[in-house]
Design an enzyme around this catalytic site. Structure first.
Site, PDB file in Angstrom:
ATOM      1  N   CYS A   1       0.809  -1.225   0.000  1.00  0.00           N
ATOM      2  CA  CYS A   1       0.000   0.000   0.000  1.00  0.00           C
ATOM      3  C   CYS A   1       0.842   1.276   0.000  1.00  0.00           C
ATOM      4  O   CYS A   1       0.315   2.357  -0.232  1.00  0.00           O
ATOM      5  CB  CYS A   1      -0.938   0.000   1.198  1.00  0.00           C
TER       6      CYS A   1
ATOM      7  N   HIS B   1      -2.550   6.952   2.889  1.00  0.00           N
ATOM      8  CA  HIS B   1      -3.134   5.752   2.296  1.00  0.00           C
ATOM      9  C   HIS B   1      -4.551   5.567   2.826  1.00  0.00           C
ATOM     10  O   HIS B   1      -4.796   5.649   4.025  1.00  0.00           O
ATOM     11  CB  HIS B   1      -2.265   4.545   2.647  1.00  0.00           C
TER      12      HIS B   1
ATOM     13  N   ASN C   1     -10.350   0.251   0.075  1.00  0.00           N
ATOM     14  CA  ASN C   1      -8.888   0.204   0.126  1.00  0.00           C
ATOM     15  C   ASN C   1      -8.407  -0.447  -1.169  1.00  0.00           C
ATOM     16  O   ASN C   1      -8.543  -1.659  -1.348  1.00  0.00           O
ATOM     17  CB  ASN C   1      -8.442  -0.596   1.352  1.00  0.00           C
TER      18      ASN C   1
END
Length: 336
Positions: free
Chosen positions: A114, A251, A281
């Site tokens: 990520c 993020h 996500n």
């Protein structure tokens, strides 16, 4: 050293939506529970025959259309992803061919989970600033739905698919990159993983599955502790105060992680940009998606200071302070 600037941006998400109501039919959960704990309302899911390279190509096509930019003079392609179509060849090589990027261009994938997009952006800046390359195509893209365990309600509610792309070009007069911070704690690698050739991390025997496994509570604790420290180190290096940062783009893992990070930094949540509400996500794609949403909505403007900070499996983290210098937009954005 040569200056480097972000001159164009594009993004793409699959057409298929998976709402919280859809998840109610799959696992024991409900919309109120998901929104309360994550802030996510829906996510996009790639088709069975739609892969990370397909999302990347569409994101670059969006970039080219909106900014009248060509990729025929790109001399390096960098793709940050944890979900490549194939182990090899790389996603970067696949899109180099499909987009007609010159055979003389380099092409490689980066895997920092990520945090991948920020790592790729840092790498692109290094290449351009050193004079080794003049025009680098940088992508953050993942099809996490393809490795999500839809029987695990703690993880399946989080993830979606998407891609974001930017061009980093040389500029002899000025730069759009002002500071960075990188870090990794491999000792926490067992908190987010997907097994492959091995199902061990040193002496630890992992659950042998090709699906994503995450200890959300431990990742939360690590991120809330680590990201504010990394942000402060980045700012100290750049000689900039947090009050001088116009937008913070962490993020988009979970809104309940972003909130305490902003609280610890004493940074207003209304100046934090995230893409999780409608896209979930999307791993390496969350930051470029959030950045592009800010551009599309007219929030993010050229010359503003933008602090991006990725964090995730590894446990890796990376921050970058930039100013955009986007070319004039010649075509309307396609709604995401």
């Amino acid at each position: 050293m040569t200056g480097a600037k972000i001159t164009a941006i594009g993004s793409y998400v699959p057409l298929q939506k998976m709402t919280n109501a859809d998840l109610e039919q799959m696992v024991e959960t409900n919309d109120e529970w998901i929104v309360q704990r994550t802030g996510i309302k829906e996510r996009r899911i790639s088709r069975p025959n739609e892969f990370t390279s397909d999302l990347c190509v569409s994101a670059v096509q969006d970039l080219m259309k909106r900014y009248d930019k060509s990729v025929h003079d790109v001399d390096m392609v960098l793709v940050a992803t944890s979900t490549p179509d194939l182990t090899f060849p790389s996603v970067a090589s696949l899109i180099q061919h499909r987009l007609g990027i010159p055979l003389t261009a380099g092409a490689m994938d980066l895997n920092a989970a990520c945090a991948g997009f920020v790592y790729a952006l840092h790498t692109a800046h290094s290449y351009v600033a050193s004079g080794l390359h003049r025009k680098v195509l940088v992508l953050g893209a993942d099809t996490i739905s393809k490795i999500t365990d839809y029987t695990d309600r703690s993880t399946c509610i989080l993830f979606g698919d998407g891609a974001g792309a930017v061009l980093v070009e040389s500029d002899e007069l000025s730069t759009g990159f002002f500071g960075y911070h990188l870090g990794s704690d491999g000792g926490g690698g067992h908190h987010v993983y997907r097994t492959a050739l091995s199902s061990r991390i040193e002496e630890l025997e992992l659950l042998d599955t090709k699906l994503l496994v995450q200890n959300g509570r431990e990742v939360f604790r690590w991120a809330v502790r680590t990201v504010p420290q990394g942000v402060q180190r980045l700012l100290d290096q750049a000689g900039v105060s947090l009050a001088q940062v116009d937008w913070f783009i962490p993020h988009s893992a979970n809104l309940r992680i972003i909130e305490p990070i902003c609280e610890r930094l004493n940074y207003p949540m209304e100046q934090a940009l995230y893409s999780l509400v409608n896209f979930g996500n999307t791993s390496a794609a969350t930051i470029p998606l959030a950045l592009d949403l800010g551009v599309r909505e007219g929030k993010v403007q050229n010359g503003q200071r933008i602090l991006m900070y990725g964090f995730g499996a590894g446990l890796t983290h990376a921050g970058q302070l930039v100013q955009l210098d986007l070319a004039p937009q010649v075509s309307e954005s396609t709604p995401l």
